[in-house]
Design a protein around this motif. Structure first.
Motif, short mmCIF file in Angstrom:
data_model
loop_
_atom_site.label_atom_id
_atom_site.label_comp_id
_atom_site.label_asym_id
_atom_site.label_seq_id
_atom_site.Cartn_x
_atom_site.Cartn_y
_atom_site.Cartn_z
N PHE A 33 55.54 85.57 -0.71
CA PHE A 33 55.92 84.08 -0.98
C PHE A 33 55.21 83.85 -2.32
O PHE A 33 55.69 83.34 -3.26
N ILE A 34 54.15 84.09 -2.22
CA ILE A 34 53.18 83.94 -3.36
C ILE A 34 53.65 84.69 -4.49
O ILE A 34 53.78 84.21 -5.82
N LEU A 35 53.89 85.71 -4.24
CA LEU A 35 54.48 86.79 -5.11
C LEU A 35 55.73 86.05 -6.02
O LEU A 35 55.78 86.07 -7.15
N GLU A 36 56.39 85.59 -5.24
CA GLU A 36 57.84 85.17 -5.60
C GLU A 36 57.29 83.83 -6.56
O GLU A 36 57.97 83.73 -7.51
N LEU A 37 56.65 82.96 -6.22
CA LEU A 37 56.38 81.82 -6.79
C LEU A 37 55.60 82.28 -8.26
O LEU A 37 56.02 81.63 -9.28
N LEU A 38 54.97 83.38 -8.15
CA LEU A 38 54.12 83.66 -9.03
C LEU A 38 55.23 84.07 -10.22
O LEU A 38 55.07 83.96 -11.43
N ARG A 39 56.21 84.85 -9.75
CA ARG A 39 57.05 85.37 -10.92
C ARG A 39 57.89 84.28 -11.11
O ARG A 39 58.76 84.73 -12.18
N LYS A 40 58.02 83.49 -10.59
CA LYS A 40 58.96 82.23 -11.41
C LYS A 40 58.31 81.20 -11.85
O LYS A 40 57.33 80.74 -11.61
N GLU A 41 59.00 81.10 -13.07
CA GLU A 41 58.34 80.24 -14.12
C GLU A 41 58.28 78.75 -13.61
O GLU A 41 57.38 78.16 -13.95
N GLU A 42 59.22 78.59 -12.90
CA GLU A 42 59.29 77.17 -12.39
C GLU A 42 58.24 76.58 -11.69
O GLU A 42 57.88 75.73 -11.62
N TYR A 43 57.65 77.61 -11.01
CA TYR A 43 56.50 77.13 -10.33
C TYR A 43 55.11 77.40 -11.13
O TYR A 43 53.91 77.42 -10.34
N HIS A 44 55.41 77.61 -12.29
CA HIS A 44 53.97 77.92 -12.94
C HIS A 44 53.02 76.88 -12.73
O HIS A 44 51.93 76.85 -13.00
N ASP A 45 53.51 75.67 -12.36
CA ASP A 45 52.67 74.36 -12.24
C ASP A 45 51.93 74.55 -11.11
O ASP A 45 50.99 73.87 -10.89
N VAL A 46 52.47 75.15 -10.30
CA VAL A 46 51.78 75.00 -8.92
C VAL A 46 51.04 76.36 -8.82
O VAL A 46 50.02 76.01 -8.10
#
Length: 562
Positions: A32-45
């Motif tokens: 999950f972390i990896l996914e978030l990391l790869r998505k720019e949408e979440y780069h704020d988080v």
DNA sequence: AACGGAATAG
DNA sequence: CTATTCCGTT
């Protein structure tokens, strides 16, 4: 031989066991972390930051919330999530970057996930901020100090020691011995360490083993060789078998070639059972297309049998207060049969002693050992050296000690077999042994490896048989673990030493490794799924994978449906 | 903030 | 087994 059924597997199941693969049913936190990391949408988080694999959680609460949403645990919070992350320390999936708040780091240096061959954590290239994935400049690439074995070790591996493991190991070391013959490791490195094909014989269709680690897995010691998707590889090899999923890989490769056509998604429902399509899971994920997108979660339509767990060394805290003593004894016993190793593990703390007989191949011996030492001494360099440079390696054979504890349930097979802990070793030896007989040549896959047999029977384990002394020698464990990383970090940032941490691990590692080693066969045995090895960060090549990455990236992060 | 033990759910 | 929960320590 290649029957689709269980037998045909080109590779050990564990190799592809995506239990955790992105599409798999139960997502794991690191995914999950990896996914978030790869998505720019979440780069704020959450975003990559700093060194390779390092990321910072900018908004802990949000990340926790997202995670909670994903797991349907509304009560999730950073405190809890972080606890889960902490568990990863022991698994070596992650570690904390000290001194930086909410900053953790994946241990990618040494590991490549099978399921995420294309992982690019840093793909950041595209993203300004997330660029860090690449190791610092890639200048120093460290190899696989961490033992691949550790990483790889999964119970399943044991079961099917396929070549894969062995190959991997070798690759790690950069050596490709010929599989056919004895497995003797070449004393020196071959000039062509990475050639994709080991010497493997079997030109035939059945050839197994292609060490192809595929581009994806770059485990090659030599930087340049690493990931070249040579055509030869792709077609032939893949076709043959090896790679995790031949088909997938093929597609994967094609993709590189033809970006426009993303193949993977092609298989909507593949038959699930086939052992061979393991990776497909990951790939199969979404095309990313654009379509409508609604159904992401389904990716894993097929209940794939594979699972993949990571985590090599679990903890053995079992001893804790009460039974601490137990461990010791058991281990000693086991060691005994190896014969050569006298060391009993009882506790030879410092010194590595152990010359043991090298017998035939002295080189191979291993280094294993002991954790404490490692940590204490930190021979980092050595480690590396070991791996790459054959020249200097110390070997010992002591690893014998292992505990048989496992969970009681597992391991029926050998009560005392010891080698397990080193799965590696086993692997190594495995090949060696069998080949001799007729199989070697080729009957089946030509490879010496006993693929099928393994499955059901641990027999191979027989390692210990008296006659088989040879088994002993082969173990090579690189024990380095991530200490290197830490060091690196330390350098870079000032972190103090985490000795304690390390130490602790060391202990645990030892114990655990052994414990699990063989044992794990049982259910889940397979935990480690990651393939260890470092990722060569050669920037140039990475790009190819970008597409794939993207594809994989699509994994569905959000599943609203809880 | 971070760590890690312990109990526990699934 | 992995993660969640809870919680005492650092």
């Amino acid at each position: 031989m290649k029957t689709p059924g269980d037998t045909g597997f080109a590779f050990p199941d564990w190799a592809y066991k995506p239990e955790s693969s992105p599409g798999s049913r139960q997502i794991q936190l690191w995914h999950f972390i990896l996914e978030l990391l790869r998505k720019e949408e979440y780069h704020d988080v959450i975003a990559w930051q700093g060194d390779y694999g390092e990321f910072v959680i900018k908004d802990p609460d949000e990340v926790a919330r997202l995670w909670g949403a994903r797991k349907c645990k509304p009560q999730m919070n950073y405190d809890k999530l972080s606890r889960a992350l902490r568990y990863y320390y022991n698994k070596r999936i992650l570690h904390k970057t000290k001194g930086k708040r909410f900053t953790y780091k994946f241990n990618f240096n040494k590991l490549v996930l099978v399921n995420y061959p294309f992982i690019d954590m840093g793909s950041g290239r595209g993203v300004p901020q997330s660029a860090p994935p690449v190791p610092s400049g890639g200048t120093h690439f460290r190899f696989p100090p961490s033992t691949p074995s550790e990483v790889l070790s999964s119970s399943e591996e044991l079961r099917s020691p396929g070549m894969f493991s062995s190959v991997a190991r070798r690759m790690a070391r950069g050596i490709y011995p010929n599989t056919a013959g004895l497995a003797r490791p070449a004393p020196r490195v071959h000039p062509e360490p990475l050639s994709p094909f080991p010497v493997s014989p079997l030109p035939g269709p059945g050839g197994l083993l292609a060490p192809t680690l595929s581009p994806a897995l770059s485990m090659t010691p030599t930087p340049h060789l690493s990931y070249t998707p040579s055509p030869s590889l792709s077609s032939p090899m893949m076709g043959s078998h090896f790679s995790f999923n031949p088909e997938d890989m093929k597609h994967y490769l094609q993709a590189h070639t033809h970006p426009t056509a993303p193949p993977w998604r092609s298989r909507p429902c593949i038959h699930l059972h086939g052992p061979h399509h393991a990776l497909s899971h990951s790939l199969s994920q979404q095309p990313g297309g654009g379509g409508g997108g609604g159904e992401e979660q389904q990716q894993q339509q097929h209940p794939s049998p594979f699972k993949f767990k990571l985590q090599p060394p679990p903890l053995g805290r079992k001893q804790r207060e009460a039974g601490s003593s137990l461990a010791a004894p058991s281990s000693s016993q086991s060691s005994s049969f190896t014969g050569s190793g006298q060391i009993n593990n009882a506790v030879p703390p410092k010194i590595k002693v152990e010359p043991i007989s090298d017998i035939e191949s002295e080189e191979e011996v291993e280094v294993t050992d002991i954790s404490e030492e490692d940590e204490l001494h930190h021979n980092d360099e050595d480690d590396e050296g070991d791996i790459f440079t054959p020249t200097a390696r110390h070997h010992h054979q002591l690893n014998n000690h292992h505990r048989a504890n496992g969970n009681g349930s597992s391991l029926p097979a050998a009560p005392h077999s010891n080698l397990e802990d080193e799965d590696d070793e086993e692997v190594f030896k495995t090949p060696a042994t069998p080949p001799i007989g007729g199989g070697g040549g080729g009957s089946g896959g030509g490879l010496p490896f006993p693929l099928m047999g393994l499955k059901s029977e641990p027999g191979q384990a027989a390692p210990i048989s008296p006659g088989g002394t040879r088994c002993i020698p082969l173990k090579l464990r690189f024990k380095r673990r991530w200490s290197e990383d830490q060091k690196m970090e330390a350098d870079g940032e000032r972190d103090e030493a985490e000795d304690k941490k390390v130490r602790a691990e060391g202990e645990e590692e030892q114990a655990e490794e052994k414990g699990r080693g063989t044992g794990a066969v049982e259910n889940g045995g397979g935990r480690g799924v990651i393939l260890g090895l470092m990722l060569p960060p050669p920037p140039t090549q990475r790009r190819a994978s970008s597409e794939l990455q993207r594809a994989t990236a699509q994994l569905s992060l959000e599943n609203t449906g809880c």
